[in-house]
Design a protein around this motif. Structure first.
Motif, PDB file in Angstrom:
ATOM      1  N   HIS A  98      26.098  74.869  37.827  1.00  0.00           N
ATOM      2  CA  HIS A  98      26.284  76.286  37.546  1.00  0.00           C
ATOM      3  C   HIS A  98      27.755  76.444  37.142  1.00  0.00           C
ATOM      4  O   HIS A  98      28.646  76.168  37.948  1.00  0.00           O
ATOM      5  CB  HIS A  98      25.935  77.133  38.777  1.00  0.00           C
ATOM      6  CG  HIS A  98      24.462  77.134  39.065  1.00  0.00           C
ATOM      7  ND1 HIS A  98      23.939  77.054  40.332  1.00  0.00           N
ATOM      8  CD2 HIS A  98      23.407  77.184  38.203  1.00  0.00           C
ATOM      9  CE1 HIS A  98      22.600  77.064  40.248  1.00  0.00           C
ATOM     10  NE2 HIS A  98      22.265  77.132  38.974  1.00  0.00           N
ATOM     11  N   ARG A 132      27.147  81.212  35.015  1.00  0.00           N
ATOM     12  CA  ARG A 132      26.216  80.404  35.813  1.00  0.00           C
ATOM     13  C   ARG A 132      25.304  79.567  34.905  1.00  0.00           C
ATOM     14  O   ARG A 132      25.094  78.372  35.112  1.00  0.00           O
ATOM     15  CB  ARG A 132      25.366  81.344  36.681  1.00  0.00           C
ATOM     16  CG  ARG A 132      24.273  80.632  37.467  1.00  0.00           C
ATOM     17  CD  ARG A 132      23.419  81.651  38.234  1.00  0.00           C
ATOM     18  NE  ARG A 132      22.265  81.046  38.872  1.00  0.00           N
ATOM     19  CZ  ARG A 132      22.262  80.546  40.110  1.00  0.00           C
ATOM     20  NH1 ARG A 132      23.365  80.554  40.834  1.00  0.00           N
ATOM     21  NH2 ARG A 132      21.174  80.019  40.626  1.00  0.00           N
ATOM     22  N   GLU A 133      24.757  80.210  33.889  1.00  0.00           N
ATOM     23  CA  GLU A 133      23.781  79.537  33.021  1.00  0.00           C
ATOM     24  C   GLU A 133      24.478  78.739  31.917  1.00  0.00           C
ATOM     25  O   GLU A 133      25.684  78.840  31.734  1.00  0.00           O
ATOM     26  CB  GLU A 133      22.884  80.619  32.402  1.00  0.00           C
ATOM     27  CG  GLU A 133      22.096  81.372  33.467  1.00  0.00           C
ATOM     28  CD  GLU A 133      21.525  82.694  32.955  1.00  0.00           C
ATOM     29  OE1 GLU A 133      22.094  83.264  32.004  1.00  0.00           O
ATOM     30  OE2 GLU A 133      20.507  83.136  33.514  1.00  0.00           O
ATOM     31  N   ASP A 193      19.229  78.791  33.414  1.00  0.00           N
ATOM     32  CA  ASP A 193      19.708  78.259  34.691  1.00  0.00           C
ATOM     33  C   ASP A 193      19.261  76.795  34.774  1.00  0.00           C
ATOM     34  O   ASP A 193      18.063  76.509  34.893  1.00  0.00           O
ATOM     35  CB  ASP A 193      19.105  79.087  35.843  1.00  0.00           C
ATOM     36  CG  ASP A 193      19.649  78.662  37.199  1.00  0.00           C
ATOM     37  OD1 ASP A 193      20.039  77.483  37.350  1.00  0.00           O
ATOM     38  OD2 ASP A 193      19.665  79.512  38.107  1.00  0.00           O
TER      39      ASP A 193
END
Ligand SMILES: [Zn+2]
Length: 455
Positions: free
Chosen positions: A115, A174-175, A181
């Motif tokens: 992440h 994060r992605e 993800d």
């Protein structure tokens, strides 16, 4: 100051007021080799290593190349793929013989920054590389680990996400660049494992599930970063791994998905709990379970560990993919309440995790290993190695999870203390069984050479 601030304050206070190394014991409740030497009076450095950094993707590449040149006898750098935006993912290898797999020497890996906004893992893995290299042939622990293990470190699995991330933001970055993800992007072979576990008939298979021909129903388009890891898993006979995250303080182990709500045990549940506890108990406070170390919104984690599904389900996660499709045992580490701490606070995370990173790596040296050969003494790859533990009534049984021998005929099977029956199977060869192989606590048994005859 909110609860998150209290955690930072307490940690800072307890570390920076230590006056001598007797307090360092706080860092090492369970140390298998020897305790970390440290001097908190120079908190932002560890024997000349700078600890307060946020490292850009460009700087990271330059560091890896610099270390490769400066320590060329014990390092190798292998590109394993590229991010969506074309940043190369480098496997940084540290070992006494970095260019090749040495029979009977286990392969270990750490993966950071899956992440992109969870930066603690990324920065402490940079410290770990530097610490191992600087201390090789100087410090007993560093020398032992480098000489006896092939260590692979992927500092950042998600460099594009990292480039988007900013201090103190919970989600941004994060992605990956396609807004996926990555820890939900692996094929969910847990589903296949559950199909094959039939407790009534005593049948089961929880390993190398891609070879069964059964396909998970959630198949999605794998991202380039995910594909790189899937290929990497096939390139080396990895034995043990951890995947470094942030947002909580806990060591999380498979399965991450249950066939029903609540705990979801693998056949290796006891082993996984041990491995997670090696990390949490060597971390400066992860295992103490006191409220001070819980992050906002988290439940208490006894011993600082949790079964993944018992916390929250993660279908398509990386740790389960390792267990379901390869020989590798992976756990997921959550290393702090703040995902992207300020640069000036980064030193703390190194001291909190240093012993844990080393002790967990050392846990690759438990269980049994050996070499399997044919009548002419040639190593036999792909031999199925299955253990049965007669002391415990495992559910599902430990014999559900086999490992396979590597190219040179060598195999590694992580095990806790106990007596095991070990079965070696290969099509067209007579099956070999070794009974009552005794494994001592935190030790590895090298078995006598196993000879297999053609049928
Ligand atoms: Zn994460």
């Amino acid at each position: 100051m909110g609860p998150l601030g209290v955690v930072v304050f307490l940690s800072l206070f307890s570390l920076s007021t230590s006056e001598n190394c007797s307090d360092c014991k706080l860092l090492s409740k369970t140390v298998y080799i020897n305790a970390t030497d440290c001097d908190y009076l120079k908190c932002t450095e560890d024997e000349g290593m700078k600890l307060n950094h946020h490292t850009s993707n460009e700087e990271l590449e330059a560091y890896l190349k610099h270390w490769r040149t400066s320590y060329n006898e014990i390092t190798a750098v292998k590109p394993i793929g590229k991010s969506v935006k074309g940043v190369i993912l480098y496997d940084f290898i540290i070992s006494d013989n970095p260019e090749q797999h040495e029979p009977l020497e286990p392969e270990f890996k750490y993966v950071g920054n899956m992440h992109g906004n969870e930066v603690v893992g990324r920065e402490i893995l940079i410290n770990l590389i530097e610490w191992l290299l600087r201390n090789y042939k100087k410090n007993e622990t560093a020398t032992y680990l480098v000489d006896n293990t092939r260590i692979h470190i992927l500092v950042s699995m998600n460099p594009d996400g990292y480039a988007e991330s900013v201090d103190n933001n919970w989600l941004k970055g994060r992605e990956n660049a396609n807004k996926v993800d990555l820890n939900r992007n692996f094929p969910n072979y847990d589903e296949v494992a559950y199909k094959l576990i039939d407790l009534v008939k005593g049948q089961c298979r929880t390993h190398h599930l891609q070879e069964t021909g059964l396909v998970p129903s959630n198949l999605q388009k794998e991202q380039p970063e995910t594909k790189a890891i899937m290929r990497w898993l096939k390139m080396y006979p990895f034995v043990l791994s951890a995947n470094l995250h942030g947002g909580s303080f806990v060591a999380n182990y498979p399965y991450d998905v249950g066939s029903y709500r609540g705990k979801s045990k693998t056949p290796d549940d006891e082993l996984f709990r041990h491995l997670a506890f090696v990390y949490s108990s060597s971390h400066s406070f992860m295992s103490d379970g006191s409220k001070a170390n819980q992050c906002a919104g988290d439940k208490a984690f006894p011993d600082g560990i949790t079964n993944g599904a018992d916390w929250y389900p993660v279908p398509g996660g990386m740790q389960d993919y390792n267990y379901d499709t390869s020989n590798c045992y992976e756990i997921t580490l959550e290393l702090g309440c703040i995902k992207y701490p300020k640069k000036k606070d980064m030193w703390m995370y190194w001291y909190q995790n240093k012993d844990a990173l080393l002790n967990f790596m050392n846990a690759v040296h438990i269980g049994i290993k050996g070499i399997i050969v044919d009548e002419n003494g040639n190593g036999l790859p792909d031999v199925k190695v299955t253990v049965e533990d007669n002391r415990y009534d495992h559910n599902p049984a430990m014999s559900c999870h086999s490992v396979y021998s590597a190219e040179d005929g060598d195999f590694f099977r992580l095990l806790l203390e106990g007596d095991y029956d070990v079965t070696f199977e290969l099509p067209f060869y007579k099956t070999v069984v070794k009974r009552k192989v005794n494994v001592k606590s935190n030790d590895v048994v090298t078995m006598d050479t196993i000879f297999m005859e053609r049928e």
